[in-house]
Scaffold this active site. Sequence first.
Site, PDB file in Angstrom:
ATOM      1  CG  ASN A 180      -2.014   1.032   1.109  1.00 35.48           C
ATOM      2  OD1 ASN A 180      -1.795   2.216   0.834  1.00 35.48           O
ATOM      3  ND2 ASN A 180      -3.120   0.702   1.328  1.00 35.48           N
ATOM      4  CG  ASP A 198      -9.505   5.590  -8.380  1.00 30.13           C
ATOM      5  OD1 ASP A 198     -10.341   6.528  -8.416  1.00 30.13           O
ATOM      6  OD2 ASP A 198     -10.000   4.366  -7.769  1.00 30.13           O
ATOM      7  CE1 TYR A 225      -6.992   2.108 -17.046  1.00 30.58           C
ATOM      8  CE2 TYR A 225      -5.157   2.183 -15.546  1.00 30.58           C
ATOM      9  CZ  TYR A 225      -6.577   1.808 -16.022  1.00 30.58           C
ATOM     10  OH  TYR A 225      -7.179   0.801 -15.096  1.00 30.58           O
ATOM     11  CD  GLU A 226       1.197   9.030 -21.433  1.00 26.10           C
ATOM     12  OE1 GLU A 226       1.564  10.157 -21.951  1.00 26.10           O
ATOM     13  OE2 GLU A 226       1.767   8.434 -20.647  1.00 26.10           O
TER      14      GLU A 226
END
Length: 212
Positions: free
Chosen positions: A96, A118, A193-194
């Site tokens: 995390n 996110d 994602y880009e």
Amino acid sequence: MRTRNKPWAAERLADYPHYAVPVPENVKGNWSEDFGNHNPLHIEVGTGKGRFVTEMARANPDVNYIGIELSESVIVTALDRVIEADLPNVKLLNINAEDLTAVFEKGEVHRVYLNFSDPWPKNRHEKRRLTYKKFLDLYKTVLPEKGEIHFKTDNQGLFEYSLQSFSAYGLLLTYVSLDLHKSDFEGNIMTEYEEKFSNKGQRIYRCEVQYQ
């Protein structure tokens, strides 16, 4: 998008401890020794499927890279990419982001990358955003004086929020682009994602900030 659960992911990660460090807390303060050199250490918080961190490691052999990802079912895909690349200067941590100070000493990290985090658009989820002041405190703890954060997103709302958060924290804005792919920025390495978003014609936002 919901990630498909991969119940075998933990076992797969355990099979490759050289790349997916099993107990990173034991390496705290000794990452140079773990990599076998004293090159600068850059981390990507939220590495996803690992394209960015792997390609950065390939392009910059004199820098050590660590990709950090919470989801086992996601980071196991990054592991496959890292194994295939077979690079000595990239590792992965399945932790995390809130645990950064448990695995890195003060000043041990030289740069933090945040790519397509996110956005957590609801106000009640503000504290989960990786550019919220709680996380800026964590980055400051592991970075040296004048350490840098490099941030990219397709989400205008998150970008605007992040600029405000950086400013309120007292960070120095050293670079900003409101349309990265139409700018003169050189050496950009895209994330999964880009590429997806830019192919749809969406604008990519990028900035660099520095602690003072």
